[in-house]
Write a protein that holds these residues in place. Structure first.
Motif, PDB file in Angstrom:
ATOM      1  N   MET A   1       0.840  -1.163   0.000  1.00 53.97           N
ATOM      2  CA  MET A   1       0.000   0.000   0.000  1.00 53.97           C
ATOM      3  C   MET A   1       0.886   1.228   0.000  1.00 53.97           C
ATOM      4  O   MET A   1       1.970   1.224   0.563  1.00 53.97           O
ATOM      5  N   PHE A   2       0.428   2.275  -0.682  1.00 56.19           N
ATOM      6  CA  PHE A   2       1.149   3.541  -0.745  1.00 56.19           C
ATOM      7  C   PHE A   2       0.591   4.482   0.316  1.00 56.19           C
ATOM      8  O   PHE A   2      -0.622   4.607   0.455  1.00 56.19           O
ATOM      9  N   VAL A   3       1.467   5.135   1.073  1.00 53.06           N
ATOM     10  CA  VAL A   3       1.030   6.124   2.054  1.00 53.06           C
ATOM     11  C   VAL A   3       1.817   7.414   1.882  1.00 53.06           C
ATOM     12  O   VAL A   3       2.984   7.406   1.469  1.00 53.06           O
ATOM     13  N   LEU A   4       1.152   8.497   2.187  1.00 53.64           N
ATOM     14  CA  LEU A   4       1.761   9.814   2.273  1.00 53.64           C
ATOM     15  C   LEU A   4       1.335  10.372   3.615  1.00 53.64           C
ATOM     16  O   LEU A   4       0.144  10.401   3.918  1.00 53.64           O
ATOM     17  N   ILE A   5       2.307  10.743   4.429  1.00 50.81           N
ATOM     18  CA  ILE A   5       2.020  11.254   5.764  1.00 50.81           C
ATOM     19  C   ILE A   5       2.660  12.624   5.905  1.00 50.81           C
ATOM     20  O   ILE A   5       3.828  12.812   5.553  1.00 50.81           O
ATOM     21  N   THR A   6       1.898  13.555   6.418  1.00 55.39           N
ATOM     22  CA  THR A   6       2.402  14.887   6.675  1.00 55.39           C
ATOM     23  C   THR A   6       1.945  15.318   8.058  1.00 55.39           C
ATOM     24  O   THR A   6       0.954  14.815   8.575  1.00 55.39           O
ATOM     25  N   TYR A   7       2.693  16.213   8.659  1.00 57.87           N
ATOM     26  CA  TYR A   7       2.327  16.657  10.003  1.00 57.87           C
ATOM     27  C   TYR A   7       2.456  18.167  10.140  1.00 57.87           C
ATOM     28  O   TYR A   7       3.224  18.811   9.431  1.00 57.87           O
ATOM     29  N   ASP A   8       1.669  18.689  11.053  1.00 59.12           N
ATOM     30  CA  ASP A   8       1.711  20.096  11.433  1.00 59.12           C
ATOM     31  C   ASP A   8       1.743  20.107  12.954  1.00 59.12           C
ATOM     32  O   ASP A   8       0.725  19.861  13.598  1.00 59.12           O
ATOM     33  N   VAL A   9       2.946  20.311  13.489  1.00 53.23           N
ATOM     34  CA  VAL A   9       3.142  20.236  14.937  1.00 53.23           C
ATOM     35  C   VAL A   9       3.983  21.426  15.392  1.00 53.23           C
ATOM     36  O   VAL A   9       4.660  22.057  14.585  1.00 53.23           O
ATOM     37  N   ARG A  24      10.847   4.486   8.403  1.00 55.16           N
ATOM     38  CA  ARG A  24      10.026   3.582   7.575  1.00 55.16           C
ATOM     39  C   ARG A  24       9.631   4.150   6.222  1.00 55.16           C
ATOM     40  O   ARG A  24       9.197   3.403   5.350  1.00 55.16           O
ATOM     41  N   LEU A  25       9.745   5.467   6.064  1.00 56.82           N
ATOM     42  CA  LEU A  25       9.276   6.120   4.838  1.00 56.82           C
ATOM     43  C   LEU A  25      10.352   7.038   4.282  1.00 56.82           C
ATOM     44  O   LEU A  25      11.295   7.401   4.978  1.00 56.82           O
ATOM     45  N   GLU A  26      10.193   7.427   3.029  1.00 60.66           N
ATOM     46  CA  GLU A  26      11.114   8.378   2.416  1.00 60.66           C
ATOM     47  C   GLU A  26      10.707   9.792   2.813  1.00 60.66           C
ATOM     48  O   GLU A  26       9.536  10.153   2.771  1.00 60.66           O
ATOM     49  N   HIS A  27      11.703  10.582   3.184  1.00 58.22           N
ATOM     50  CA  HIS A  27      11.481  11.971   3.595  1.00 58.22           C
ATOM     51  C   HIS A  27      11.504  12.822   2.327  1.00 58.22           C
ATOM     52  O   HIS A  27      12.541  13.015   1.721  1.00 58.22           O
ATOM     53  N   LEU A  28      10.355  13.344   1.936  1.00 58.41           N
ATOM     54  CA  LEU A  28      10.251  14.094   0.689  1.00 58.41           C
ATOM     55  C   LEU A  28      10.560  15.569   0.884  1.00 58.41           C
ATOM     56  O   LEU A  28      11.338  16.159   0.149  1.00 58.41           O
ATOM     57  N   GLN A  29       9.931  16.186   1.879  1.00 61.87           N
ATOM     58  CA  GLN A  29      10.111  17.619   2.093  1.00 61.87           C
ATOM     59  C   GLN A  29       9.620  17.975   3.493  1.00 61.87           C
ATOM     60  O   GLN A  29       8.519  17.605   3.868  1.00 61.87           O
ATOM     61  N   GLN A  30      10.419  18.702   4.250  1.00 57.94           N
ATOM     62  CA  GLN A  30      10.066  19.160   5.591  1.00 57.94           C
ATOM     63  C   GLN A  30       9.235  18.119   6.353  1.00 57.94           C
ATOM     64  O   GLN A  30       9.774  17.174   6.859  1.00 57.94           O
ATOM     65  N   TYR A  34       6.645   9.613   2.462  1.00 57.42           N
ATOM     66  CA  TYR A  34       5.830   8.712   1.648  1.00 57.42           C
ATOM     67  C   TYR A  34       6.564   7.388   1.445  1.00 57.42           C
ATOM     68  O   TYR A  34       7.765   7.288   1.676  1.00 57.42           O
ATOM     69  N   GLY A  35       5.810   6.391   0.988  1.00 57.74           N
ATOM     70  CA  GLY A  35       6.423   5.119   0.651  1.00 57.74           C
ATOM     71  C   GLY A  35       5.411   4.008   0.497  1.00 57.74           C
ATOM     72  O   GLY A  35       4.225   4.167   0.768  1.00 57.74           O
ATOM     73  N   ASP A  36       5.925   2.873   0.019  1.00 56.71           N
ATOM     74  CA  ASP A  36       5.135   1.651  -0.091  1.00 56.71           C
ATOM     75  C   ASP A  36       5.420   0.810   1.146  1.00 56.71           C
ATOM     76  O   ASP A  36       6.579   0.462   1.414  1.00 56.71           O
ATOM     77  N   ILE A  37       4.394   0.503   1.899  1.00 57.88           N
ATOM     78  CA  ILE A  37       4.533  -0.291   3.110  1.00 57.88           C
ATOM     79  C   ILE A  37       3.382  -1.290   3.184  1.00 57.88           C
ATOM     80  O   ILE A  37       2.416  -1.193   2.431  1.00 57.88           O
ATOM     81  N   GLY A  44       1.430  -0.137  12.665  1.00 57.75           N
ATOM     82  CA  GLY A  44       2.508   0.173  13.601  1.00 57.75           C
ATOM     83  C   GLY A  44       2.835   1.661  13.638  1.00 57.75           C
ATOM     84  O   GLY A  44       3.037   2.239  14.710  1.00 57.75           O
ATOM     85  N   ILE A  45       2.880   2.285  12.461  1.00 62.87           N
ATOM     86  CA  ILE A  45       3.145   3.727  12.391  1.00 62.87           C
ATOM     87  C   ILE A  45       2.050   4.491  13.123  1.00 62.87           C
ATOM     88  O   ILE A  45       2.330   5.404  13.903  1.00 62.87           O
TER      89      ILE A  45
END
Length: 86
Positions: A1-9, A24-30, A34-37, A44-45
């Motif tokens: 499965m493909f996921v894209l995760i972003t945060y505002d903290v 666990r994922l590739e760091h794309l920007q700030q 994202y990644g296939d997991i 777990g994430i």
């Protein structure tokens, strides 16, 4: 499965999520990862995120069954996803 995760903290909490997601994922920007997991890895994430979450944190998780179902376009000077080592 493909996921894209972003945060505002809050700024002082970014390292918590950067370390958690970078393992666990590739760091794309700030604050974008994202990644296939597997579905189990996503569970777990989510559990790890929930254990760190406070009221001021916002985490956004986008998912698709396969990465081939996700199209993207890079505008401007951004690197192509997957083109750099993080």
């Amino acid at each position: 499965m493909f996921v894209l995760i972003t945060y505002d903290v809050p700024a002082e909490r970014t390292d918590i999520y950067r370390k958690l997601l970078r393992s666990r994922l590739e760091h794309l920007q700030q604050s974008v990862f994202y990644g296939d997991i597997t579905e189990g890895q996503l569970v777990g994430i989510k559990q790890d995120i929930k254990s760190e979450l406070i009221d001021e944190d916002s985490i956004y998780i986008f998912q698709a069954d396969v990465s081939a179902a996700v199209e993207y376009t890079v505008l401007g000077a951004g690197d192509e996803p997957g083109s750099r080592f993080t």
